[in-house]
Scaffold this active site. Sequence first.
Site, PDB file in Angstrom:
ATOM      1  N   GLU A 120      19.772   7.958 -58.725  1.00  0.00           N
ATOM      2  CA  GLU A 120      18.598   7.422 -59.420  1.00  0.00           C
ATOM      3  C   GLU A 120      17.522   6.991 -58.439  1.00  0.00           C
ATOM      4  OE1 GLU A 120      21.108   5.520 -63.171  1.00  0.00           O
ATOM      5  OE2 GLU A 120      20.720   4.329 -61.369  1.00  0.00           O
ATOM      6  N   ARG A 134      21.602  -8.600 -56.122  1.00  0.00           N
ATOM      7  CA  ARG A 134      20.535  -8.739 -57.114  1.00  0.00           C
ATOM      8  C   ARG A 134      21.046  -8.553 -58.534  1.00  0.00           C
ATOM      9  NH1 ARG A 134      20.355  -4.176 -60.319  1.00  0.00           N
ATOM     10  NH2 ARG A 134      18.854  -2.573 -59.730  1.00  0.00           N
ATOM     11  N   ALA A 141      33.874  -3.478 -56.769  1.00  0.00           N
ATOM     12  CA  ALA A 141      32.998  -3.909 -55.678  1.00  0.00           C
ATOM     13  C   ALA A 141      32.011  -5.003 -56.078  1.00  0.00           C
ATOM     14  CB  ALA A 141      32.241  -2.696 -55.124  1.00  0.00           C
ATOM     15  N   GLY A 193      25.525  -2.543 -65.309  1.00  0.00           N
ATOM     16  CA  GLY A 193      25.509  -1.232 -64.681  1.00  0.00           C
ATOM     17  C   GLY A 193      25.232  -0.074 -65.612  1.00  0.00           C
ATOM     18  N   GLY A 194      24.415   0.849 -65.116  1.00  0.00           N
ATOM     19  CA  GLY A 194      24.242   2.152 -65.739  1.00  0.00           C
ATOM     20  C   GLY A 194      24.708   3.184 -64.737  1.00  0.00           C
ATOM     21  N   ASP A 195      25.956   3.003 -64.257  1.00  0.00           N
ATOM     22  CA  ASP A 195      26.406   3.687 -63.045  1.00  0.00           C
ATOM     23  C   ASP A 195      27.162   4.986 -63.283  1.00  0.00           C
ATOM     24  OD1 ASP A 195      28.628   2.539 -64.139  1.00  0.00           O
ATOM     25  OD2 ASP A 195      29.050   1.208 -62.459  1.00  0.00           O
ATOM     26  N   LYS A 251      28.159   6.302 -69.895  1.00  0.00           N
ATOM     27  CA  LYS A 251      28.964   5.081 -69.800  1.00  0.00           C
ATOM     28  C   LYS A 251      28.815   4.245 -71.071  1.00  0.00           C
ATOM     29  CE  LYS A 251      29.448   0.817 -67.153  1.00  0.00           C
ATOM     30  NZ  LYS A 251      29.127   0.105 -65.918  1.00  0.00           N
ATOM     31  N   SER A 262      22.836  -5.033 -69.190  1.00  0.00           N
ATOM     32  CA  SER A 262      22.254  -5.050 -67.843  1.00  0.00           C
ATOM     33  C   SER A 262      22.442  -3.704 -67.142  1.00  0.00           C
ATOM     34  CB  SER A 262      22.917  -6.173 -67.025  1.00  0.00           C
ATOM     35  OG  SER A 262      22.531  -6.118 -65.675  1.00  0.00           O
ATOM     36  N   VAL A 263      21.488  -2.794 -67.337  1.00  0.00           N
ATOM     37  CA  VAL A 263      21.568  -1.510 -66.637  1.00  0.00           C
ATOM     38  C   VAL A 263      20.869  -1.557 -65.284  1.00  0.00           C
ATOM     39  CG1 VAL A 263      21.758  -0.201 -68.782  1.00  0.00           C
ATOM     40  CG2 VAL A 263      19.497  -0.568 -67.767  1.00  0.00           C
TER      41      VAL A 263
END
Length: 337
Positions: free
Chosen positions: A60, A116, A144, A229-231, A235, A292-293
């Site tokens: 990204e 952050r 992590a 996360g939008g990891d 998802k 929270s992405v």
Amino acid sequence: MKWSMTYILSHDMVTNMIHQIGLKTVYRQLVRQMKLDYMHWHDFHHQSRISAESPNGVIELMPIHNQQHYAFKYVNGHPSNPSRQLPSVCAFGCLSDMDSGIPVLIADMTLLTAIRTAACAAMVYDCIRYPQDTIDIAIIGTGAQSEFQITAMHEMHPIGTCYYYDIDDHAMQKFSDNLSEYPFNLQAINGVADIPSACDVIITATSCLTPSALAIKQSNRRKIIIAIGGDAPNKQELNRTLIENSTVIVEYLAQTKREGEIKSANPKQIITLHELVQSKQTLSNDLIVFDSVGFAIEDYSTLVMCQGWFESLPPHEFFGVLDDPKNLFSQIIQGTP
């Protein structure tokens, strides 16, 4: 040839500065900067991040700017990378001067991204919490980012007991070892069903691709779920019924509708984070989800904070500036001095 002055912050430089300042202080500095930037939301030009997806993950690019600065972050999310001895997330960012277009700061942001993300979650909780001496918190997924989430939350509001679970026993042991010196209780649980009903905050930090059956036990006080996360492509951590019964807080609605938990459900109420920080909306119920992405303004805040750390140090000579800026080919003819 002259040179433009650019701060280049390696991983070691960032890590050493965090050690000098102290993680607690960094959390507070960053929450303060994020609040300031979210208060000035309308001074920024916003856009959804640009993503490139593959079967193993996503890459990204996250840009944002205001009248003073242009910033971006490059970040990947590849959950299976640790099996190849590679980090699941790595990142770098750049802060540039809008007037000249010259980068003033280029930084490794792998560690800073975790900090952050955690600081933003703690900021959200600080905006909506009930007054109480301590909170009980549960985290599902001890990878992590997990320790950062817990320590940032503890810094903003003391934790009484932290319940934790992961499908990976090694990750759970790592989490316990890393947080063993903190002044709150650590309690391993056997799964989502073991989360006590009186838990104030639940954090989901997994790479789950199908909605999990996160059963919320009712209690008589506000409960906040932080889904970070939008990891990974597709998802989805929270089930549809939970989302539809919640007030959902989003960073940037257009991006969250594409990547976040709300892409599959219609919540009772949606509030943007800048409205929350500016106290422009009232929460309509006591089941709250922070979807929270991650958004670029948080990386902007992080880079501005880092600029403040290092501005007393000598910058690096990075971008060459010719005596005659229109004669670029002179470097080929004459060589670079």
